[in-house]
Write an enzyme that holds these catalytic residues in place. Structure first.
Site, PDB file in Angstrom:
ATOM      1  N   LYS A  31      59.024   7.499  56.555  1.00 28.49           N
ATOM      2  CA  LYS A  31      59.904   7.353  57.762  1.00 28.49           C
ATOM      3  C   LYS A  31      59.275   7.501  59.347  1.00 28.49           C
ATOM      4  O   LYS A  31      59.478   7.084  59.967  1.00 28.49           O
ATOM      5  CB  LYS A  31      61.190   8.122  57.217  1.00 28.49           C
ATOM      6  N   ARG A  71      72.900  21.209  55.194  1.00 29.28           N
ATOM      7  CA  ARG A  71      73.086  19.544  56.000  1.00 29.28           C
ATOM      8  C   ARG A  71      73.522  19.275  54.119  1.00 29.28           C
ATOM      9  O   ARG A  71      74.519  19.635  53.515  1.00 29.28           O
ATOM     10  CB  ARG A  71      71.212  19.091  56.122  1.00 29.28           C
TER      11      ARG A  71
END
Ligand SMILES: *Cc1c(COP(=O)(O)O)cnc(C)c1O
Length: 361
Positions: A36, A134
């Protein structure tokens, strides 16, 4: 053309060798390389997909995986969507990702329905939150984890492929033997309850790799997901250089458009800068200031480290980066270029900005 991101393919390749030596040979894990940060750059993805030591190519965006799924197939690897799927992208997730990370039953049900429609088996890694806060089912809710695992296992078009966790992202929590052992214990309970062997227990990102060296990575952890470790050669828990890696596989080069001697303190009433921040200035007297044609739209000024160590970054606006070149041994002039080594945030923006060229060496 400038500014440009210089990508040294040989250095990236040998960085993968070096992290494979740690994660695979010594750590006993298989390895996901994370694409990414360079926005799934095609040439880099080609190299990763053909690297013999890489097992999975992983990204957080399905659009990135879609771009290189052909390479993943050709290289005999598997693709992994690491961000929890959006409800709006379920069809693409099943079509392009072999594996996805999940924590929500409704999403997994949608994946099941779509996988049935496409006549596929989609693999799911169930995420457990060990305290970084998260994604993942909270580790204290063990009943919920076991129930979810059982339901997923019972789905005809979903394979419960493994369990995983993510740390050092939101909460900056460092992976240790104790918190990762919690994941391993939960994974073992799931295996006992369902009478299966999970194919993957994924123990985190580039902040977990340091545990191999310390001999503290739990045996049950069978996978690591590495982005920054192979791009910049860092362990991200303590920022140490990883043995065998180099930190200059990615460089930025930008061009000087103005070079003038001016004061170091602005003159007049001080308001806020281009981003609404109150600036800080150091009085260095009159200095030689170089303005480069690159700015915050293209990079993160705090992640730009001039390779000429006698040059300092003073600041940046959207399109300009301002350097103090007074002490340099080099006689800079307009049209010269300056090179920088990079932090993760700078690489991310450089790769994302359409105004930045890429050069492969
Ligand atoms: C981005 C990401 C990674 C890779 O992180 P690095 O610090 O670059 O190694 C791993 N896992 C997840 C879930 C991610 O989102």
């Amino acid at each position: 053309m400038y500014p440009k991101l210089i990508i040294d393919m040989k250095k990236l390749y040998s960085n993968i060798d070096a992290v494979a030596e740690i994660a695979k040979t010594r750590g006993g894990c298989d390895m996901m390389i994370v694409t990414k940060c360079l926005c799934a750059d095609r040439k880099v993805a080609e190299m990763i997909a053909s690297h013999p030591r890489v097992d999975y190519l992983a990204d957080s965006r399905i659009s990135n995986i879609k771009k290189y799924q052909d390479l993943v197939r050709a290289g005999g690897k598997q693709s992994v969507l690491m961000r929890l799927p959006q409800m709006s992208e379920i069809a693409d997730v099943v079509e392009y990702a072999d594996i996805s990370f999940n924590s929500e039953m409704v999403t997994i049900e949608a994946l099941q329905e779509e996988a049935a429609r496409q006549g596929k088996i989609h693999k799911v890694v169930l995420m457990v939150d060990l305290g970084d806060l998260r994604e993942g089912i909270f580790f204290e809710n063990e009943e919920e984890i076991l129930e979810t695992a059982a339901k997923v296992h019972a789905m005809p078009n979903i394979e419960l492929f493994g369990m995983g966790t993510n740390l050092t992202c939101y909460g900056a929590i460092i992976p240790k033997n104790d918190n990762l052992s919690v994941l391993c214990a939960i994974a073992e309970k799931v295996e006992q309850k369902l009478g299966i062997t999970l194919k993957m227990v994924s123990g985190g990102n580039s902040s977990s790799i340091y545990l191999v060296d310390k001999g503290e990575l739990p045996d049950k952890i069978s996978n690591l997901r590495l982005g920054e470790a192979f791009l910049l050669g860092n362990d991200t828990a303590y920022g140490e250089d990883l043995p065998g890696t180099v930190g200059d596989a990615l460089l930025c080069e930008a061009q000087i458009v103005e070079l003038k001697t001016k004061p170091s303190l602005p003159i007049g009433e001080v308001g806020v800068d281009a981003f609404g921040q109150k600036p800080y200035y150091e009085d260095r007297g009159r200095i030689k200031r170089a303005i480069l044609a690159i700015g915050q739209q293209d990079t993160d000024r705090d992640g730009m480290h001039p390779m000429d160590e006698k040059v300092d970054v003073l600041g940046a606006s959207s399109d300009h980066l301002i350097l103090d070149v007074t002490k340099s041994d080099r006689e800079y002039k307009v049209g010269d270029t300056v090179r920088f080594t990079l932090d993760y945030g700078a690489v991310l923006r450089l790769a994302t900005s359409e105004y930045v060229e890429r050069e492969y060496i």
